[in-house]
Each structure stands twice: as C-alpha cells, then as structure tokens.
Scaffold this active site. Structure first.
Site, PDB file in Angstrom:
ATOM      1  N   LEU A  22      28.955  44.900  31.759  1.00 14.34           N
ATOM      2  CA  LEU A  22      29.764  45.244  30.585  1.00 14.34           C
ATOM      3  C   LEU A  22      31.126  45.819  30.955  1.00 14.34           C
ATOM      4  CD1 LEU A  22      27.063  46.819  28.234  1.00 14.34           C
ATOM      5  CD2 LEU A  22      27.715  44.417  28.502  1.00 14.34           C
ATOM      6  N   HIS A  26      33.507  43.648  26.136  1.00 15.75           N
ATOM      7  CA  HIS A  26      32.219  43.803  25.458  1.00 15.75           C
ATOM      8  C   HIS A  26      32.246  45.015  24.522  1.00 15.75           C
ATOM      9  CE1 HIS A  26      30.793  41.738  29.283  1.00 15.75           C
ATOM     10  NE2 HIS A  26      30.395  40.915  28.338  1.00 15.75           N
ATOM     11  N   GLU A 137      37.518  35.747  21.467  1.00 12.49           N
ATOM     12  CA  GLU A 137      38.322  34.544  21.271  1.00 12.49           C
ATOM     13  C   GLU A 137      38.666  33.853  22.591  1.00 12.49           C
ATOM     14  OE1 GLU A 137      41.912  35.654  19.273  1.00 12.49           O
ATOM     15  OE2 GLU A 137      42.683  36.817  20.956  1.00 12.49           O
ATOM     16  N   SER A 172      36.707  39.856  32.375  1.00 13.07           N
ATOM     17  CA  SER A 172      35.494  39.061  32.545  1.00 13.07           C
ATOM     18  C   SER A 172      34.593  39.758  33.554  1.00 13.07           C
ATOM     19  CB  SER A 172      35.854  37.656  33.057  1.00 13.07           C
ATOM     20  OG  SER A 172      34.686  36.954  33.445  1.00 13.07           O
ATOM     21  N   SER A 173      33.291  39.668  33.335  1.00 11.27           N
ATOM     22  CA  SER A 173      32.340  40.254  34.298  1.00 11.27           C
ATOM     23  C   SER A 173      32.542  39.660  35.682  1.00 11.27           C
ATOM     24  CB  SER A 173      30.898  40.010  33.836  1.00 11.27           C
ATOM     25  OG  SER A 173      30.686  40.594  32.575  1.00 11.27           O
ATOM     26  N   ARG A 174      32.885  38.376  35.729  1.00  8.74           N
ATOM     27  CA  ARG A 174      33.068  37.706  37.013  1.00  8.74           C
ATOM     28  C   ARG A 174      34.274  38.232  37.799  1.00  8.74           C
ATOM     29  NH1 ARG A 174      30.866  33.035  34.525  1.00  8.74           N
ATOM     30  NH2 ARG A 174      29.200  32.066  35.759  1.00  8.74           N
TER      31      ARG A 174
END
Length: 207
Positions: A22, A26, A137, A172-174
């Site tokens: 998270l 998020h 989005e 982004s989590s990545r």
C-alpha cells in the site's frame, strides 16, 4: 464465512481492491470511499492469474503487516485477505476472452493479464457485492474493461479517483522493485511528458 456474515448487513458498501504494498495512491482510494460510502472494505490479494511472468509474481512487493497497520490507522471497516484457494477453489481458468480490438496497449504486451484481472474481480465482486468500486484513473484500460464486462452483472457504481504522483511519476507498488537510478529516469520521463502536454495545451490543442 466471516465475510458472508457481515457483508449482507452493509448498505452503500465501498470496495477498494488491492494487491498490497500500500502507498498514497491506495490511501487516496480508501479516503474517497470513506467519504462516499457508509462502510469500506479493502482486499489484499496478489492474484496469480494476471501474471504472465512467474518471477514477476514471485517478486511482487509484499508487506502484509505494514499494510494492516496502515489500514488500522485509516480505520478501515473491513480487510479481506483471502488465499488463492479461497478465491479459485482449484479452478483457475478464466471464462473471459478479450476481443481482438481490445488486445491493444497493455493487453498487447501482457498475454492473459486482463483476462486474469476480470476473472479475479468477478469472483471478488460476487463475494463482496459492493455498491461502489474504487479504482485509480492511472489504470485506464483496466477500469474500462472492468466496467464493460462486469458492471451489468454485479450492478456496482465505478468511482474513478485521481492518480497520485511523486515528482510527476504515478505511484505504484512495483516502484519498490525499481533501482533508484532507474526511478529517477522514470521521474524525468514523466516530467518531460507533462511539459509536452502543457506546451500543446498552451497552443490550443486538446489532450
């Protein structure tokens, strides 16, 4: 079983699906849900069927204890952390097939990805039955396909929330798996794209 006991009693339930790791993006989705929905449920499930690379699935950023602390601090009503067996019950084939015209952009490069996304979302929506579904989005193709294939079946209202960025780059989590040098490059690329966009807007082009 606990989920099935609680969910039927919730009106105007907001659902924020996540794969964990998270971040502020998020958190923004969750806060939007808390403003609009009576109660909010957040799922944490790294879905194996949307990965076409085993190493990508294996190394996807995970920190479940940190995620739970964040959700407790936000006073989220419900957290759903299912196992693969809970969701798939040994039946992992997707019944969704994209049309040829839809296999563009990300779908063209990641074979089976969106079929896996649609399958897991179909199963999660069937379990949770929310009134509102909150998505960012930045995942435009994903939200388009979820709305097209699943909205009429599950009767949820899709709420699209603003992309949260750091130095112009979408969170982004990545990003946790990206080396610092590459992350800086990504931020520079994002910044340049925004400069180009603003330049064209200044000259009257619609973007």
């Amino acid at each position: 079983d606990d989920l099935k006991k609680v969910i039927p009693n919730c009106k105007n339930l907001g659902f924020v699906p996540t794969m964990g790791g998270l971040h502020k993006g998020h958190i923004s989705l969750i806060k939007n849900s808390q403003k609009k929905s009576n109660k909010t449920i957040v799922s944490i499930f790294v879905n194996p069927t949307q990965f076409n690379n085993k190493d990508d699935y294996r190394t996807y950023p995970k920190n479940i204890n940190r995620d739970i602390l964040i959700l407790k601090k936000l006073k989220v009503n419900f957290v759903f952390i299912p196992t693969v067996k809970d969701i798939y019950k040994n039946k992992m084939n997707s019944k969704f097939k994209l049309k040829k015209s839809e296999k563009i952009l990300c779908a063209n490069k990641r074979k089976g990805h969106f079929e896996g996304v649609l399958e897991v979302m179909d199963r999660l929506l069937n379990l949770i039955k929310p009134k509102f579904l909150y998505l960012g989005e930045k995942d435009f193709q994903q939200q388009y396909l979820i709305n097209k294939y699943l909205q009429k079946k599950h009767l949820f209202k899709l709420v699209i929330c603003k992309t949260i960025r750091h130095k112009k780059m979408a969170l982004s989590s990545r990003n946790l798996n990206i080396q610092k040098k590459s992350l800086i490059k990504g931020q520079h690329i994002a910044n340049e794209l925004f400069l180009i966009k603003n330049k064209y807007k200044h000259h009257g082009f619609r973007i």
